[in-house]
Structure formats: structure tokens, C-alpha cells
Design an enzyme around this catalytic site. Structure first.
Site, PDB file in Angstrom:
ATOM      1  N   LYS A  54       0.911  -1.166  -0.015  1.00  0.00           N
ATOM      2  CA  LYS A  54       0.128  -0.041  -0.020  1.00  0.00           C
ATOM      3  C   LYS A  54       0.862   1.200  -0.179  1.00  0.00           C
ATOM      4  CE  LYS A  54      -3.802  -2.239   2.348  1.00  0.00           C
ATOM      5  NZ  LYS A  54      -4.455  -2.848   3.572  1.00  0.00           N
ATOM      6  N   GLN A  98      -4.730  -1.359   9.710  1.00  0.00           N
ATOM      7  CA  GLN A  98      -4.495  -2.438   8.831  1.00  0.00           C
ATOM      8  C   GLN A  98      -4.982  -3.345  10.015  1.00  0.00           C
ATOM      9  OE1 GLN A  98      -3.321  -3.282   5.802  1.00  0.00           O
ATOM     10  NE2 GLN A  98      -3.712  -5.519   6.371  1.00  0.00           N
ATOM     11  N   ASP A 121     -10.877   3.123   3.932  1.00  0.00           N
ATOM     12  CA  ASP A 121     -11.336   1.714   3.847  1.00  0.00           C
ATOM     13  C   ASP A 121     -12.918   1.627   3.903  1.00  0.00           C
ATOM     14  OD1 ASP A 121      -9.325  -0.289   3.419  1.00  0.00           O
ATOM     15  OD2 ASP A 121      -9.088  -0.476   5.817  1.00  0.00           O
TER      16      ASP A 121
END
Ligand code: NAP
Length: 291
Positions: A54, A98, A121
Site C-alpha cells: 500500500k 491495518q 477503507d
């Protein structure tokens, strides 16, 4: 019939190239470089690989890499303070925690602290609610990537019968809502579904996100159906998805390979979300300055 592969790698590259152009244009127009804060807690090797990718792709499209790495034994309070600082920092456009977080932490509470406008997200309750009501908001990356692949392959969504296997907050649930919002007729399957294969076989569009290696094969696919395989598993004989690709390819008209299908789309959509979030932040700052 041999199914055509939907090339997620190529589509993801195209999305990232578009984002890079958008980042340049935004920087020229506002002087602001979009910044993505990935937050990694602990040393889980798989999470480290995901975050490294990422960060690399974030830098490749010209965004600022605002990564934070906290030790695995960090306290809930310390993570909350880190998220609050990133939330208050106007040079951070998007925050990604994460997952999974170490088990001693309350991950839901941590995700909930991310402001909806920086939730790249798309996992906060606020953004989930906006999606449920078909209102504008930041969308979860993997199902967004699936929608982009379906559009790229010119798949007819309105009026199609879509079957989604899986109902997680990360993939299955938002996937079903995105397909519903695009006028598909959607059936959601899960671990208690009776005769899964028979239900899947009624699908024009079959999206499988169950987390079970090669769980479905040609017997679950209607001839000519489009099969989207979200699963990803590392097995002794390499990577595979939730679908037995060779078998399903004999019946489907189109299918996503694993690897190279849905996987690459997830990060591409994360970067797109970060640019969207940054544009909203920049507009709000300009509006505040004008007040
Ligand atoms: P998850 O949270 O474990 O959810 C799995 C879902 O599948 C649950 O709703 C579960 O039903 C359902 N399920 C499990 N076994 C089933 C069975 N035998 N029959 C029917 N339904 C079954 O997983 P997830 O986070 O949604 O991820 C799903 C898969 O996608 C995983 O392989 C994951 O690695 C992959 N993934 C890939 C990407 C990517 O970028 N390519 C991103 C995210 C996830 P219940 O609700 O009844 O338990």
C-alpha cells in the site's frame, strides 16, 4: 465454453494511472499533496506485506506516505491517541488501520475513531450507513474494485441476478449493497445457506467471498455466468481463490483469475478513495478560510 479472464492487474494499473494524474492536478490547483496514513500494529508478516505494498503504490501515484508503526503490545489508549492525532492533522487525507489488530485491542472502537471523511477503507458505521442508504460516501475498497471490474468488462448489472457468497462487513455485505444500488437482484449466501451450489447456479453474476479455498466449481456456475472470485489463499501448490478457476472456466463466460483478478483492485480503490477524501478536505479548508 472457455471463460474470458477479467484482467484485474491491467484495470488496477489504469485506475492508479488515473489517480496519479488526479494527484498532480490537485497539487497544482491547491498546493496540497494527498497523504495516506497506514497504521500497522505489531509484526504480523502478512499485514507487513500488505502495508508495504500500500505504501509503495501510494508513493508511486505521488501521495505522501504517512505510515505509522506501533508495537504489538501497545495500549488501546496509545492507539486512540495516534488515530486522534492523524484525524486532527490536516495534511493527512486518509487513515487506514491495518486489520486484524492484536487481540487485546478493541478494533471496532479504533476504526470508529477514524473520522468518516478520512475513512479510506470505508469501514466506519457512518460510511456503511451512507452505502446502505445509497448516499455518497467512502466505500469499502474490495467490493468497489469488483464493481469497477464488472463495469470494465461491460457486464450488465441492472436486472441481473447476482449471488454474493459471504456477508462480512469488509466484503460480502457492502458488495450486496453496491449491486443492489446498481439495480441487480441480489441473493446473499453464508455458512447457513441450504444447498449453496443450487443457489449459486441461479446467478448471472456470482461473487464468492467465503474464505474457503476452491470451495465452488463448475457445478455451482450457470452456463454463461460472470464469476468474481474474491478469495485468496496461499496453498502448497501456489495461490488460489474460493473458486476452482479451471473447472468454473469451462462454464462461465467471464471469470477473475487468482492472482491478478480482484486482489490488485483493492489497493487501487484505496488510492482512489484517498484522493476523493483529500479533495473533500481541501474543499472544506477553502470554505472555512472563506468564512
Ligand atoms: P470472513 O470475514 O471470514 O467472511 C466469510 C464469509 O463467508 C462469512 O459471511 C461466512 O458466513 C461465509 N462462509 C464461510 N464459509 C462458508 C460456506 N461454507 N458456505 C457459505 N458461506 C460461507 O472473510 P472476508 O473478510 O469477507 O474475506 C473473504 C475472502 O476474501 C477471504 O478469502 C479473504 O482472504 C478474501 N479477501 C480478499 C481481498 C482482496 O483484496 N483480494 C480483500 C478482502 C478479503 P457466516 O457469516 O455465516 O460465518
Amino acid at each position: 465454453m472457455t471463460a474470458e479472464y477479467i484482467d484485474g492487474k491491467a484495470v488496477a494499473e489504469a485506475v492508479r494511472a488515473e489517480v496519479a494524474v488526479g494527484v498532480d492536478a490537485h497539487l497544482s490547483a491547491t498546493g496540497r499533496r494527498p497523504g495516506l496514513a497506514t497504521l500497522l500494529i505489531g509484526d504480523d508478516p502478512a499485514s507487513e506485506v500488505y502495508v508495504r505494498n500500500k505504501r509503495r503504490l501510494c508513493r508511486d501515484v505521488g501521495m505522501a506516505d504517512r505510515h505509522q508503526h506501533l508495537p504489538g503490545d501497545v495500549s488501546q489508549r496509545a492507539v486512540e491517541e495516534t488515530i486522534d492525532a492523524l484525524a486532527a492533522d490536516t495534511s493527512v487525507s486518509g487513515i487506514l488501520l491495518q486489520l486484524p489488530a492484536p487481540p487485546h485491542l478493541d478494533a471496532e472502537e479504533l476504526v470508529g475513531r477514524i473520522p468518516a471523511g478520512k475513512d479510506v477503507d470505508g469501514l466506519t458505521i457512518w460510511n456503511a450507513g451512507l452505502l446502505a442508504q445509497n448516499r455518497e460516501g467512502l466505500r469499502p475498497c474490495t467490493p468497489s474494485g469488483v464493481m469497477r471490474l464488472l463495469d470494465h468488462a461491460a457486464v450488465q448489472i441492472a436486472g441481473a441476478h447476482a449471488v454474493v457468497v459471504g456477508r462480512s462487513a469488509l466484503v460480502g455485505r457492502p458488495m450486496a449493497q453496491m449491486l443492489t444500488n446498481r439495480d441487480a437482484t441480489v441473493t446473499v449466501c453464508h455458512s447457513r445457506t441450504v444447498d449453496l451450489e443450487a443457489v449459486c447456479k441461479t446467478a448471472d453474476i456470482l461473487v464468492v467471498a467465503a474464505g474457503r479455498p476452491r470451495m465452488l466449481d463448475a457445478d455451482a456456475v450457470k452456463p454463461g455466468a460472470v464469476v468474481i472470485d474474491v478469495g485468496i489463499h496461499r496453498t502448497a501448490d501456489g495461490l488460489c481463490g474460493d473458486v476452482d478457476t479451471d473447472s468454473a472456466s469451462r462454464v462461465a463466460s467471464m471469470i477473475t483469475p487468482v492472482p491478478g483478478g480482484v486482489g490488485p483492485m483493492t489497493i487501487a480503490m484505496l488510492l482512489e478513495n484517498t484522493l476523493i477524501a483529500e479533495k473533500a478536505t481541501a474543499n472544506a479548508l477553502i470554505a472555512n478560510a472563506a468564512d
